[in-house]
Design a protein around this motif. Structure first.
Motif, PDB file in Angstrom:
ATOM      1  N   GLN A  11       8.210  -0.824   3.681  1.00  0.00           N
ATOM      2  CA  GLN A  11       8.286   0.595   4.216  1.00  0.00           C
ATOM      3  C   GLN A  11       9.026   0.672   5.396  1.00  0.00           C
ATOM      4  O   GLN A  11       9.336   1.958   5.999  1.00  0.00           O
ATOM      5  N   GLY A  12       9.268  -0.328   6.232  1.00  0.00           N
ATOM      6  CA  GLY A  12       9.692  -0.463   7.625  1.00  0.00           C
ATOM      7  C   GLY A  12      10.009  -1.698   8.072  1.00  0.00           C
ATOM      8  O   GLY A  12       9.848  -2.799   7.556  1.00  0.00           O
ATOM      9  N   ALA A  13      10.220  -1.576   9.354  1.00  0.00           N
ATOM     10  CA  ALA A  13      10.524  -2.963  10.120  1.00  0.00           C
ATOM     11  C   ALA A  13      10.174  -2.753  11.705  1.00  0.00           C
ATOM     12  O   ALA A  13       9.889  -1.677  12.188  1.00  0.00           O
TER      13      ALA A  13
ATOM     14  N   PRO B 288       9.094  -7.549   8.707  1.00  0.00           N
ATOM     15  CA  PRO B 288       8.887  -6.254   7.718  1.00  0.00           C
ATOM     16  C   PRO B 288       7.475  -5.439   7.688  1.00  0.00           C
ATOM     17  O   PRO B 288       6.503  -6.406   7.973  1.00  0.00           O
ATOM     18  N   VAL B 289       7.365  -4.233   7.301  1.00  0.00           N
ATOM     19  CA  VAL B 289       6.021  -3.736   7.212  1.00  0.00           C
ATOM     20  C   VAL B 289       5.770  -3.411   6.009  1.00  0.00           C
ATOM     21  O   VAL B 289       6.505  -2.594   5.235  1.00  0.00           O
ATOM     22  N   PHE B 290       4.659  -3.796   5.589  1.00  0.00           N
ATOM     23  CA  PHE B 290       4.280  -3.836   3.940  1.00  0.00           C
ATOM     24  C   PHE B 290       3.186  -2.458   3.850  1.00  0.00           C
ATOM     25  O   PHE B 290       2.341  -2.297   4.663  1.00  0.00           O
ATOM     26  N   ASN B 291       3.323  -1.766   2.671  1.00  0.00           N
ATOM     27  CA  ASN B 291       2.291  -0.895   2.495  1.00  0.00           C
ATOM     28  C   ASN B 291       1.215  -1.393   1.504  1.00  0.00           C
ATOM     29  O   ASN B 291       1.182  -2.692   1.425  1.00  0.00           O
ATOM     30  N   ALA B 292       0.406  -0.474   1.071  1.00  0.00           N
ATOM     31  CA  ALA B 292      -0.713  -0.911   0.271  1.00  0.00           C
ATOM     32  C   ALA B 292      -0.328  -1.672  -1.081  1.00  0.00           C
ATOM     33  O   ALA B 292      -0.801  -2.289  -1.551  1.00  0.00           O
ATOM     34  N   GLN B 293       0.971  -1.187  -1.455  1.00  0.00           N
ATOM     35  CA  GLN B 293       1.483  -1.710  -2.682  1.00  0.00           C
ATOM     36  C   GLN B 293       2.419  -2.921  -2.444  1.00  0.00           C
ATOM     37  O   GLN B 293       3.054  -3.339  -3.298  1.00  0.00           O
TER      38      GLN B 293
ATOM     39  N   GLU C 259       5.885 -14.176  16.580  1.00  0.00           N
ATOM     40  CA  GLU C 259       4.526 -13.977  15.685  1.00  0.00           C
ATOM     41  C   GLU C 259       3.994 -12.551  16.255  1.00  0.00           C
ATOM     42  O   GLU C 259       3.239 -11.920  15.638  1.00  0.00           O
ATOM     43  N   LEU C 260       4.676 -12.073  17.547  1.00  0.00           N
ATOM     44  CA  LEU C 260       4.149 -10.787  17.851  1.00  0.00           C
ATOM     45  C   LEU C 260       4.756  -9.745  16.999  1.00  0.00           C
ATOM     46  O   LEU C 260       3.906  -8.625  16.711  1.00  0.00           O
ATOM     47  N   ALA C 261       5.957  -9.892  16.451  1.00  0.00           N
ATOM     48  CA  ALA C 261       6.595  -9.022  15.578  1.00  0.00           C
ATOM     49  C   ALA C 261       5.754  -8.891  14.334  1.00  0.00           C
ATOM     50  O   ALA C 261       5.551  -7.641  13.794  1.00  0.00           O
ATOM     51  N   VAL C 262       5.175  -9.966  13.799  1.00  0.00           N
ATOM     52  CA  VAL C 262       4.490 -10.131  12.648  1.00  0.00           C
ATOM     53  C   VAL C 262       3.042  -9.490  12.741  1.00  0.00           C
ATOM     54  O   VAL C 262       2.590  -8.560  12.161  1.00  0.00           O
ATOM     55  N   LEU C 263       2.456  -9.830  13.978  1.00  0.00           N
ATOM     56  CA  LEU C 263       1.248  -9.128  14.331  1.00  0.00           C
ATOM     57  C   LEU C 263       1.247  -7.583  14.253  1.00  0.00           C
ATOM     58  O   LEU C 263       0.278  -6.659  13.935  1.00  0.00           O
ATOM     59  N   VAL C 264       2.369  -7.075  15.072  1.00  0.00           N
ATOM     60  CA  VAL C 264       2.243  -5.588  15.289  1.00  0.00           C
ATOM     61  C   VAL C 264       2.669  -4.977  14.221  1.00  0.00           C
ATOM     62  O   VAL C 264       2.211  -3.675  13.490  1.00  0.00           O
TER      63      VAL C 264
END
Length: 577
Positions: free
Chosen positions: A163-165, A154-159, A62-67
């Protein structure tokens, strides 16, 4: 030594032997019952430890998702505020006790990290899974020897594109610290069958041998180990140190959510102590009762001797006591008559039981002889047609098969006669594949007549098991015939028969079994009244045959219909000796 003393000593020794056998039976029964209880308790403890581990790792996921949703993470991926992001990641890692927090781009290049030290986990596969929009996880060991577990979010952008992890690494030493040394011994193995988390630190990084039970140290020679099956339980015998049991139940629980397997070693010493106490209690009670009975019998015998002597003296001195003496003789005669009647009644009961058993066997005679008779009739008719068509070689084959069927019927009758004489032939080496092929050959005309599709999966080499060819053939013929009967009136008629090791599985596409727990009861049948020979004894007889060979037969339902599995004992060199 007088005959009376020899008789009393023999009775005492026989009673002691019976008590010893009863105590041994109680010990065995109590031991298996205690093992079942230990298995249930151990499974509960293993489930609790597994839930605790997954729960403790859950917070890092959950920490990874929040960060990943933090605004500064997007700024770093845009090429801004890298130093501020590293300060933020370090602060989060310190507050959450995480080993490290790293931010990578979509190619796995590290953009920012809380600590520059190596994580000990190959994050490339984790980042690759995160770039697919899923959550990646993995485990590894740092250069300093610390065991770590990592999550990649995963890190999502506005679209809504990845774009990263964000990779969060947790030190497992802190997680397992509060349950080290607890009972039972629990360990979790990773995908490489390596002990990665455990409450017994001495077996950390031990590995499982290839295609074998147990564990071996990662360094040094293997320690003493052996395993064996006790009923449905697997028992490990170990010499792995004072903090691990020497004899333990081995329990397994899969943990796919973290890619590991939980295992527990539950000490069986309490089960043995409990069984020993139960056996000792039963033996003590039986011996105490026997001693009291022996003393009462001896006292009665002494009194009888004294009474006889007194009667003799009284009879010599006075005639007034003659009536009393005659009464005593009449009572003795009545007692002897009662004992004779009791012995006769017992003999009648034994004979009645034998006649009842023979009646049950005669009721199953149609199941044993019907298929060979039908095969002989079919082969005879085919032989006549082949002779009419001037094909004597094919007719000869049918005559040979008729001779084989007659020989087979002779062996069936021999088995019935042996039962009537209370005889039983010992199990011999039998080719399971040949027995199944023979059963299929016997039932093939009916399979074709009922328009049943047969899927046969047999190995190319013989499978030697312990059993009897005729009786095993009866079992499989009965199971195949029942499957064909069950599919009558259905649209899809497919019979699947497969042999795997010493196990035979028969599946049909019928309506299934309404009450699987009663399918092997005598006279239980799902066939309608008037159906073809639906006496309800076939499966009961098959159950008894398989049990007599030390095997097991189970009946249940699959996703398409009924399924029966026959498991036999493989033939070993010890059996041959």
């Amino acid at each position: 030594m007088t005959s009376g003393l020899i008789r009393r000593v023999s009775v005492v020794l026989g009673f002691v032997a019976v008590v010893a056998l009863a105590a041994a039976g109680v010990w065995r029964y109590g031991y298996f019952q205690a093992l079942d209880q230990l298995s249930r308790q151990g499974a509960s403890d293993l489930a609790l430890a597994s839930d605790r581990l997954t729960g403790q790792l859950q917070r890092y996921r959950e920490l990874a998702v929040l960060v990943a949703d933090h605004p500064q993470v997007g700024a770093v991926l845009a090429g801004e505020d890298v130093a501020a992001a590293e300060v933020l990641l370090l602060e989060i890692a310190d507050k959450t006790a995480a080993e490290d927090i790293r931010l990578t781009d979509a190619t796995g290049h590290v953009m920012a990290s809380a600590r520059p030290t190596p994580t000990g986990v190959d994050i490339a596969p984790l980042v690759q899974r995160a770039t697919q929009g899923a959550l990646g996880w993995g485990n590894g060991k740092t250069p300093a020897g610390a065991r770590v577990f990592a999550y990649a979010a995963p890190v999502f952008n506005a679209q809504s594109k990845v774009q990263g992890a964000v990779v969060v690494t947790a030190n497992l030493a802190g997680i397992e610290w509060d349950w080290v040394g607890s009972n039972p011994a629990v360990f979790f193995t990773d995908a490489q069958d390596r002990v990665f988390i455990t409450n017994r630190s001495e077996i950390v990084f031990w590995e499982r041998p290839e295609n074998a039970p147990g564990l071996v140290p990662d360094t040094g020679p293997p320690l003493p180990f052996d395993s064996y099956q006790l009923g449905r339980h697997e028992v490990w015998q170990m010499g792995w140190g004072p903090y691990l049991p020497q004899n333990a139940l081995h329990l397994v629980r899969a943990l796919p959510v973290i890619g590991m397997t939980g295992e527990a070693l539950v000490d069986v010493a309490p089960a043995r102590r409990l069984a020993t106490l139960q056996a000792a209690a039963v033996a003590g009670l039986c011996l105490a009762f026997g001693a009291l009975l022996f003393l009462a019998t001896e006292r009665r015998r002494t009194l009888a001797d004294a009474n006889a002597l007194l009667e003799q003296r009284v009879a010599e001195r006075t005639a007034a006591l003659s009536d009393t003496n005659a009464q005593l003789r009449r009572e003795a005669e009545e007692r002897e008559e009662a004992q004779t009647a009791l012995a006769r009644a017992q003999a009648d009961l034994v004979q009645a039981g034998k006649l009842s058993a023979l009646g049950q066997m005669s009721a199953g005679l149609s199941h044993e002889l019907n298929q060979p008779l039908m095969a002989i009739q079919t082969y005879a008719e085919n032989g006549k047609q082949f002779l009419a068509k001037s094909k004597p070689d094919r007719a000869g084959e049918n005559l040979g098969r008729i001779a084989d069927m007659a020989h087979r019927m002779g062996r069936i009758i021999k088995n019935l006669r042996a039962f009537a004489r209370q005889e039983s032939e010992p199990a011999v080496r039998v080719d399971l594949v040949a027995v199944v092929q023979s059963a299929v050959e016997l039932t093939m005309p009916r399979i074709r007549r009922e328009d049943v599709t047969l899927d046969l999966d047999l190995p190319d080499t013989p499978v030697w098991v312990s059993g009897g060819e005729v009786r095993l053939g009866q079992v499989f013929v009965n199971l195949i015939s029942n499957a064909v009967d069950a599919m009558a009136g259905t649209d899809t008629r497919r019979l699947t028969l497969s042999v795997a090791g010493a196990s035979v599985t028969i599946r049909d596409t019928g309506p299934g079994i309404a009450v699987p727990d009663r399918v092997f009861d005598p006279f239980y049948s799902t066939k309608e009244v008037g159906a073809s020979e639906g006496m309800g004894l076939g499966l009961s007889i098959s159950y008894g045959i398989v049990q007599s060979f030390g095997g097991e037969i189970r009946g249940g339902n699959s996703d398409q219909g009924a399924e029966f599995t026959v498991e036999l004992l493989p033939w070993t060199e010890r059996d041959a000796a």
